[in-house]
Design an enzyme around this catalytic site. Structure first.
Site, PDB file in Angstrom:
ATOM      1  N   SER A  96       1.339  -1.141  -0.228  1.00 39.55           N
ATOM      2  CA  SER A  96      -0.172  -0.119   0.020  1.00 39.55           C
ATOM      3  C   SER A  96       0.900   1.693   0.012  1.00 39.55           C
ATOM      4  CB  SER A  96      -0.889   0.253   1.360  1.00 39.55           C
ATOM      5  OG  SER A  96       0.148   0.188   2.062  1.00 39.55           O
ATOM      6  N   LYS A  97      -0.081   2.223   0.080  1.00 42.24           N
ATOM      7  CA  LYS A  97       0.653   3.701  -0.019  1.00 42.24           C
ATOM      8  C   LYS A  97       1.969   3.627   1.253  1.00 42.24           C
ATOM      9  CE  LYS A  97      -1.718   6.301  -3.050  1.00 42.24           C
ATOM     10  NZ  LYS A  97      -1.803   6.160  -4.224  1.00 42.24           N
ATOM     11  N   ARG A  98       0.974   3.188   1.949  1.00 40.90           N
ATOM     12  CA  ARG A  98       2.903   3.182   3.589  1.00 40.90           C
ATOM     13  C   ARG A  98       3.981   2.778   3.094  1.00 40.90           C
ATOM     14  NH1 ARG A  98       1.096  -0.263   6.755  1.00 40.90           N
ATOM     15  NH2 ARG A  98      -0.682  -1.094   6.216  1.00 40.90           N
TER      16      ARG A  98
END
Length: 466
Positions: free
Chosen positions: A241-243
RNA sequence: GGCCCGUUCGUCUAUCGGUUAGGACACCAGGUUUUCAACCUGGGAAGAGGGGUUCGACUCCCCUACGGGCUGCCA
């Protein structure tokens, strides 16, 4: 007769080329290139809301950077919408599909009600077996008349034999009421028309394969060989994910990883050929096979990526590396090399490439080339240039002026100077590094002197001694 | 909820019923060295849990746990 192998990569243009998508593309490319087969590219842009030309461009750039070239023109799925509709109507004619007049509202209501009851039955259209005479004059969707009993078996090259009970699959819509095809229909028609023999894609499509296989069967088409590969996870094992950052392939380019190292790492992530870890793209195409693909999702490991990249940089041809370095400078928004910097890089590359894992690192090691007089010095360099050291550097210049500027000659002079001053060579190297590179960490002092040349070396030593 | 897939050192993986469970990255210790990198030597480190099947299971079957996917007139 086995037909010639054809693979494809079929991304949706809704964003940049995802790292997982890049690997899927790579696997397809490797499989095709190792067999003298075709690797096709199709953009799944039937969702007009979310598809953008910018995303398509970004995907193409990403593939190009990875060195994955495709055969023929890029196919737009949207362009084939009439053909898709035609097939939907053929299914209607064959009796393997039917007109469904249920509205979206009715279907939503059915689902809401089912959910309220805590049940999750699949929607069964009341029009499946309706008498055409009862058809209203209203918009309709075309639904696949999927078998209600029995099972559909996916013979997957990675996942093995996967059995899906037909009762768990609904009559999917193949053509929407606005006459546009759904993904399920479009992929099948396109893969069939493009002659795709091997569908290698993420395992999020594993169950879809059963639905798609029903369409192949309904049309009497040959089902392709399936290979559903596990998705890539983030370093923490969770979904990417973006994280986690660095989701797009292009971001890796901007971070300065060489494409060859990226290919090697991505190939090795989820695929193995015995104990082979470091290999060239040529070897990868030769060795790649579906059997070597693992069944479990893999996590990204930047340390290993870096290690592999370092090995690839060291193994690269100097000129090619310089080209890639300049490309890196461009995409990362850094100033281009001046002519003299480029010339020095050329001669310094051989020693530089031995010690860098990424381009930023290589550039950092090349600081002695990238900076010009007066060389700015960091704190440690300043410290290394104490009065005694300055004196030694000063005393060195006459000898250097008479040197023949070969490695042997320089070595004789410097080791001689160290001995004359009663210090070890390491003690002499520190101020030399400080003078030449402005730091106490740098490539070999001989390499630097040889690369920047006699005049520049002496000038820098004099600057430092002053 | 239903269905489907997955689970070997921290990480990527090898193993295709019989191995002291191998390699790589990372890590730790030592060595070499002209700093860094590299390199050399050594070290710790794994079959999710529970049942079976079998003379013998990491390997085959079942259950559980955990993770993921699908369950759209998205792709």
């Amino acid at each position: 007769m086995t037909s010639p192998v054809v693979t494809r990569f079929a991304p949706s243009p809704t964003g940049y080329l995802h790292i997982g998508g890049g690997r899927t593309a790579l696997f397809n490319w490797l499989f095709a290139r190792g067999r003298g087969a075709k690797f096709l590219l199709r953009i799944e842009d039937t969702d007009r809301e979310r598809s953008t030309p910018e995303a398509t461009a970004a995907i193409l750039r990403g593939l190009t950077w990875l060195g994955l070239d495709w055969d023929g023109d890029v196919v737009s799925q949207f362009e084939g919408r009439e053909r898709h509709a035609e097939v939907a109507h053929q299914m209607l004619a064959r009796g393997t599909a039917y007109k469904c007049f249920s509205t979206k509202e009715e279907i939503d209501a059915f689902r809401a009600e089912a959910e309220a009851r805590g049940s999750y039955a699949v929607f069964q259209s009341p029009w499946r077996d309706a008498d055409p005479a009862t058809h209203p004059n209203a918009p309709f969707a075309i639904r696949m008349k999927a078998p209600r009993e029995g099972e559909t078996v996916i013979d997957d090259q990675v996942q093995g034999r996967v059995v899906i009970k037909n009762e768990t699959l609904d009559d999917m819509i193949v053509l929407r009421s606005d006459n546009t095809p759904t993904y399920m229909l479009a992929v099948v028609v396109d893969d069939h028309d493009m002659g795709v023999t091997h569908v290698i894609r993420g395992d999020d499509h594993l169950v879809n394969a059963a639905r798609q296989q029903m369409i192949y069967d309904a049309m009497g088409w040959a089902v392709p060989t399936w290979a559903h590969i596990p998705l890539i996870h983030g370093p923490d094992g969770k979904k990417l994910s973006k994280r986690h950052g660095a989701l797009g392939v292009e971001e890796y380019q901007v971070m300065g990883y060489p494409a060859a190292g990226m290919r090697n790492y991505l190939t090795r992530l989820g695929w193995a050929h015995g104990d082979a870890e470091f290999f060239t793209t040529e070897q990868a195409t030769e060795w790649f096979d579906l059997k070597g693909i693992g069944r479990a999702p893999a996590r990204l490991d930047f340390k290993k990526l870096e290690n592999l990249c370092g090995q690839h940089i060291a193994a690269s041809d100097d000129a090619a590396l310089l080209h890639e370095l300049e490309a890196f400078l461009a995409v990362s928004g850094q100033p281009t090399l001046t002519d003299s910097q480029r010339a020095l890089m050329q001669s310094g590359m051989a020693s530089l490439k031995e010690r860098a894992k990424t381009f930023p690192e290589l550039l950092d090691k090349a600081r002695y080339i990238m900076s010009s007089r007066p060389i700015s010095r960091d704190e440690a360099a300043e410290k290394a240039l104490d009065a005694v050291s300055r004196g030694i550097l000063q005393s060195l210049t006459p000898q250097l002026r008479n040197a023949s500027w070969t490695k042997d000659d320089l070595e004789a002079i410097l080791t001689g100077a160290a001995a004359a001053n009663g210090i070890g060579f390491g003690k002499l190297a520190a101020p030399l590094r400080a003078a030449l590179a402005g730091r106490t960490v740098s490539p070999s002092v001989y390499d630097m002197m040889l690369v920047i040349g006699q005049d520049e070396t002496i000038a820098r030593l004099e600057d430092a001694a002053a």
